[in-house]
Design an enzyme around this catalytic site. Structure first.
Site, short mmCIF file in Angstrom:
data_model
loop_
_atom_site.label_atom_id
_atom_site.label_comp_id
_atom_site.label_asym_id
_atom_site.label_seq_id
_atom_site.Cartn_x
_atom_site.Cartn_y
_atom_site.Cartn_z
N SER A 15 0.83 -1.21 0.00
CA SER A 15 0.00 0.00 0.00
C SER A 15 0.87 1.27 0.00
O SER A 15 0.48 2.29 -0.57
CB SER A 15 -0.98 0.01 1.17
OG SER A 15 -0.32 0.23 2.39
N LEU A 92 10.76 -6.73 4.60
CA LEU A 92 11.10 -7.44 5.84
C LEU A 92 12.34 -8.32 5.64
O LEU A 92 12.29 -9.54 5.81
CB LEU A 92 9.91 -8.30 6.29
CG LEU A 92 8.67 -7.50 6.66
CD1 LEU A 92 7.52 -8.42 7.02
CD2 LEU A 92 8.97 -6.56 7.84
N ASN A 109 13.30 4.34 4.71
CA ASN A 109 12.41 3.30 5.24
C ASN A 109 11.23 3.99 5.90
O ASN A 109 11.35 5.12 6.36
CB ASN A 109 13.16 2.44 6.27
CG ASN A 109 12.29 1.33 6.83
OD1 ASN A 109 11.56 0.67 6.08
ND2 ASN A 109 12.33 1.14 8.14
N HIS A 111 8.47 3.49 9.01
CA HIS A 111 8.23 2.70 10.23
C HIS A 111 6.90 3.15 10.84
O HIS A 111 6.65 4.35 10.96
CB HIS A 111 9.39 2.93 11.21
CG HIS A 111 9.27 2.09 12.43
ND1 HIS A 111 9.56 0.73 12.43
CD2 HIS A 111 8.85 2.38 13.68
CE1 HIS A 111 9.35 0.25 13.65
NE2 HIS A 111 8.91 1.22 14.42
N ASP A 152 16.14 0.75 12.24
CA ASP A 152 15.26 1.86 12.61
C ASP A 152 16.01 3.01 13.27
O ASP A 152 15.54 3.62 14.23
CB ASP A 152 14.16 1.37 13.58
CG ASP A 152 13.26 0.33 12.93
OD1 ASP A 152 13.09 0.37 11.70
OD2 ASP A 152 12.73 -0.52 13.67
N GLU A 181 1.29 7.17 7.06
CA GLU A 181 2.42 6.64 6.28
C GLU A 181 2.27 7.04 4.82
O GLU A 181 3.23 7.50 4.18
CB GLU A 181 2.45 5.11 6.36
CG GLU A 181 2.78 4.56 7.72
CD GLU A 181 2.89 3.03 7.70
OE1 GLU A 181 3.33 2.46 6.70
OE2 GLU A 181 2.50 2.40 8.71
C1 GRF Z 1 3.82 -0.54 6.84
O1 GRF Z 1 3.08 -0.45 8.00
C2 GRF Z 1 5.22 -0.02 7.05
O2 GRF Z 1 5.29 0.96 8.03
C3 GRF Z 1 5.97 -1.23 7.52
O3 GRF Z 1 5.40 -2.29 6.81
C4 GRF Z 1 4.08 -1.98 6.42
C5 GRF Z 1 3.99 -2.18 4.95
O4 GRF Z 1 2.70 -2.01 4.45
N1 GRF Z 1 7.39 -1.03 7.33
P1 GRF Z 1 2.44 -1.98 2.89
O5 GRF Z 1 3.00 -3.29 2.31
O6 GRF Z 1 3.12 -0.78 2.33
O7 GRF Z 1 0.96 -1.92 2.74
#
Ligand code: GRF
Length: 210
Positions: A15, A92, A109, A111, A152, A181
């Protein structure tokens, strides 16, 4: 101003990747996505790349078993695609110093909390929101930061807070944070496109708009 040639790394639904694409399409972010790389075959982000005719690459850890091997393949992919800036969007996987050095101060990144709180090893996904709720924090939020060798930890570029409500669950809090985000990731990237970021130790200074 220089158009960012982005390589986006994602492991999940994508997303944040979608939000970045939308900002580019709306002309709010001066960037082009050169490639989307995932370490997960079924990542929604890969699907999204295909739908948008963006080169999508799945790099399997079964093929590139050692982290160094994996990142050598990753580096080749990013270089071949002409990437000059990397955005981790729910990626990840540990990044080795090889990539961090190659793209020094050019990897962001996102977070899902207000760093330096609720970050570090194991702090990802719903673990973060559970920890925030268990601690009784009254605010949480999202942080976009530069990536260095420590999880982080690199200089913070943009943060946005959101309230934590009395009846929040990890899911409801995650949804509120996710909206933040989506807003701040493109904002942070645009600062780099406009060459407005200056790094002084752990502090990132954002120059005012010319
Ligand atoms: C997000 O909450 C981001 O902060 C974390 O992983 C999640 C990824 O969500 N690092 P998406 O795949 O971008 O929907």
């Amino acid at each position: 101003m220089s158009t960012l040639r982005l390589g986006i790394l994602a492991s999940g639904r994508g997303s944040n990747f979608a939000a970045i694409l939308s900002s580019i399409q709306k002309g709010k972010l001066d960037a082009e996505v050169r490639v989307l790389v995932s370490n997960k075959k079924r990542a929604g982000a890969l699907e999204l790349a295909r739908e948008n005719r963006i080169p999508d690459i799945f790099l399997s850890h079964k093929v590139y078993f050692e982290p160094e091997q994996y990142d050598a393949a990753l580096e080749r992919t990013l270089t071949d695609c002409g990437v000059n800036f990397v955005a981790l969007a729910g990626y990840l996987k540990y990044l080795t110093p090889r990539i961090i050095t190659k793209f020094k101060n050019r990897i962001l990144n996102i977070h899902p909390a207000l760093l330096p709180s609720f970050g570090g090893k194991g702090m990802y996904g719903s673990n973060v929101h559970k920890a925030v709720l268990e601690r009784g924090s009254k605010v949480s939020g999202a942080t976009v930061h530069l990536v260095d060798e420590v999880y982080d930890h690199g200089p913070i570029i943009v943060q946005q807070g959101v309230p934590v409500l009395g009846d929040d669950t990890p899911e409801s809090l995650a949804a509120r944070v996710l909206k933040a985000e989506h807003k701040i990731y493109s904002e942070a990237l645009q600062y780099f496109a406009e060459d407005r970021v200056r790094i002084e130790g752990l502090r990132a200074r954002i120059l005012p708009n010319a």
